[in-house]
Design a protein around this motif. Structure first.
Motif, PDB file in Angstrom:
ATOM      1  N   ASN A 110      -2.303  -0.812   5.987  1.00 31.95           N
ATOM      2  CA  ASN A 110      -1.333   0.096   5.362  1.00 31.95           C
ATOM      3  C   ASN A 110      -0.539   0.933   6.355  1.00 31.95           C
ATOM      4  O   ASN A 110       0.291   1.742   5.959  1.00 31.95           O
ATOM      5  CB  ASN A 110      -2.050   1.013   4.362  1.00 31.95           C
ATOM      6  CG  ASN A 110      -3.258   1.705   4.984  1.00 31.95           C
ATOM      7  OD1 ASN A 110      -3.172   2.288   6.051  1.00 31.95           O
ATOM      8  ND2 ASN A 110      -4.402   1.628   4.297  1.00 31.95           N
ATOM      9  N   GLY A 115       0.593   5.357  -2.254  1.00 26.71           N
ATOM     10  CA  GLY A 115       0.978   6.708  -1.855  1.00 26.71           C
ATOM     11  C   GLY A 115       2.087   7.257  -2.724  1.00 26.71           C
ATOM     12  O   GLY A 115       2.082   8.434  -3.099  1.00 26.71           O
ATOM     13  N   TRP A 128       0.810  -1.214   0.000  1.00 29.04           N
ATOM     14  CA  TRP A 128       0.000   0.000   0.000  1.00 29.04           C
ATOM     15  C   TRP A 128       0.841   1.260   0.000  1.00 29.04           C
ATOM     16  O   TRP A 128       0.383   2.303  -0.480  1.00 29.04           O
ATOM     17  CB  TRP A 128      -0.955  -0.011   1.189  1.00 29.04           C
ATOM     18  CG  TRP A 128      -2.186  -0.821   0.930  1.00 29.04           C
ATOM     19  CD1 TRP A 128      -2.256  -2.160   0.699  1.00 29.04           C
ATOM     20  CD2 TRP A 128      -3.525  -0.340   0.844  1.00 29.04           C
ATOM     21  NE1 TRP A 128      -3.553  -2.541   0.491  1.00 29.04           N
ATOM     22  CE2 TRP A 128      -4.356  -1.453   0.587  1.00 29.04           C
ATOM     23  CE3 TRP A 128      -4.108   0.915   0.988  1.00 29.04           C
ATOM     24  CZ2 TRP A 128      -5.732  -1.348   0.451  1.00 29.04           C
ATOM     25  CZ3 TRP A 128      -5.490   1.028   0.866  1.00 29.04           C
ATOM     26  CH2 TRP A 128      -6.289  -0.088   0.590  1.00 29.04           C
ATOM     27  N   ALA A 129       2.053   1.203   0.508  1.00 27.08           N
ATOM     28  CA  ALA A 129       2.926   2.377   0.433  1.00 27.08           C
ATOM     29  C   ALA A 129       3.099   2.809  -1.010  1.00 27.08           C
ATOM     30  O   ALA A 129       3.228   4.000  -1.310  1.00 27.08           O
ATOM     31  CB  ALA A 129       4.276   2.080   1.072  1.00 27.08           C
ATOM     32  N   THR A 173       3.775  10.696   4.064  1.00 31.76           N
ATOM     33  CA  THR A 173       5.139  10.551   3.551  1.00 31.76           C
ATOM     34  C   THR A 173       5.799  11.894   3.349  1.00 31.76           C
ATOM     35  O   THR A 173       6.993  12.071   3.659  1.00 31.76           O
ATOM     36  CB  THR A 173       5.125   9.780   2.213  1.00 31.76           C
ATOM     37  OG1 THR A 173       4.561   8.483   2.437  1.00 31.76           O
ATOM     38  CG2 THR A 173       6.527   9.634   1.631  1.00 31.76           C
ATOM     39  N   LEU A 231      -1.615   8.389   2.764  1.00 32.84           N
ATOM     40  CA  LEU A 231      -0.243   7.881   2.755  1.00 32.84           C
ATOM     41  C   LEU A 231       0.713   8.874   2.100  1.00 32.84           C
ATOM     42  O   LEU A 231       1.848   9.052   2.560  1.00 32.84           O
ATOM     43  CB  LEU A 231      -0.198   6.534   2.031  1.00 32.84           C
ATOM     44  CG  LEU A 231      -0.853   5.368   2.780  1.00 32.84           C
ATOM     45  CD1 LEU A 231      -1.053   4.177   1.851  1.00 32.84           C
ATOM     46  CD2 LEU A 231      -0.023   4.962   3.987  1.00 32.84           C
ATOM     47  N   ALA A 258      -1.402   3.427   8.169  1.00 35.10           N
ATOM     48  CA  ALA A 258      -1.768   4.838   8.303  1.00 35.10           C
ATOM     49  C   ALA A 258      -2.625   5.114   9.531  1.00 35.10           C
ATOM     50  O   ALA A 258      -2.596   6.218  10.075  1.00 35.10           O
ATOM     51  CB  ALA A 258      -2.492   5.312   7.050  1.00 35.10           C
ATOM     52  N   SER A 286      -4.697   6.257  -0.079  1.00 41.31           N
ATOM     53  CA  SER A 286      -3.508   6.610  -0.859  1.00 41.31           C
ATOM     54  C   SER A 286      -3.144   8.083  -0.677  1.00 41.31           C
ATOM     55  O   SER A 286      -1.969   8.445  -0.577  1.00 41.31           O
ATOM     56  CB  SER A 286      -3.748   6.308  -2.339  1.00 41.31           C
ATOM     57  OG  SER A 286      -4.055   4.950  -2.526  1.00 41.31           O
TER      58      SER A 286
END
Length: 275
Positions: free
Chosen positions: A207, A78, A74-75, A111, A107, A209, A104
């Protein structure tokens, strides 16, 4: 409608970005698992009068190009959002995300804080960590999904009126089918997001988050919640208090596929949320 941009992301992935019209401030739309950016067409039609609307096909979906055997992480979704924003010089950006697309966006912002200006997140997949060994009930259905039809019209007729598409507008379901299948040499059509890809996304939905939602102090965030009583809807009241300043908009007559059901209602909510 022009051909999509293909933008390099991480893991040798190239993601497709569709220009849906408009020439105002940019607004990026991110789709749910198993769908694609053009599923936002019914909603985008109610946003192009004030925004330049773009929709991304996240890795493994739509027209995005992915290497064989790529790992679903899932990263990476993002990273795809960040790749689009960087390539088109869009930051800080207004966003709307649906389900996986909402996660997304979160993420991406976690980030790189400051990337997202404001966001409308419709039932984002932001789960607390599941118990060890837990498997999503969506996995089995995804692996059994029919992938080939004689034509797009046959696919449309197969889906029309059946769960989860039973409340989709004709425009919404046509957008899913018309842009979600590729032509094969024998004249049949094949779904772009393979059932195995979709299943692997569901298998890896933790994920990370959820534990970091309190870090979302920059963007203005509005959460959308349907009235279908499904698990994504149940998560919204759990997630909202964890995001600083988040508000919730209710769509009691719609389901988790709201952007494909009532583009006018969702478009109105998006515009109010991201302005």
């Amino acid at each position: 409608m022009t051909a999509p941009h293909l933008i390099p992301s991480t893991d040798d992935v190239r993601v497709a970005v569709h220009e849906l019209g408009g020439d105002g401030p940019p607004l990026l739309l991110c789709h749910a698992t198993g769908f694609h950016g053009r599923c936002w067409d019914p909603t985008a039609a109610h946003l192009t009068d004030r925004y330049r609307v773009l929709a991304v096909d996240l890795r493994g979906h739509g027209d995005s190009q992915v290497p064989d055997g790529f790992d679903v992480d899932w990263a990476g979704f993002g990273h795809d959002v960040l790749a689009v924003i960087d390539a088109l010089d869009l930051a800080p950006i207004r966003c709307a995300g649906w389900s996986m697309g909402g996660a997304s966006i979160v993420l991406a912002e976690l980030t790189r804080p400051g990337t997202v200006r404001s966001a409308f997140l419709f039932e984002p997949i932001l789960f607390p960590p599941p118990p060890p060994g837990t498997t999503s009930p969506m996995v089995g259905g995804a692996r059994k999904r029919r992938e080939v039809f004689a034509s797009r019209d046959e696919a449309f007729e197969n889906y029309e009126g059946r769960p989860p598409f039973q409340q989709c507008s004709t425009e919404g379901l046509r957008a899913y089918v018309d842009h979600g299948f590729r032509d094969l040499p024998d004249g049949t059509v094949h779904i772009k997001c393979r059932g195995e890809t979709e299943a692997r996304v569901y298998e890896t939905h933790d994920n990370g988050a959820f534990a970091r939602l309190g870090e979302l102090t920059g963007p203005t965030i509005t959460l959308g919640m349907s009235g279908d009583g499904g698990r994504p809807a149940e998560l919204v009241p759990m997630v909202a208090p964890l995001i600083p300043g988040a508000t919730v908009v209710h769509f009691d007559e719609l389901t988790h596929l709201a952007p494909m059901e009532d583009g006018a209602a969702v478009g109105t909510a998006v515009a109010a949320a991201v302005e």
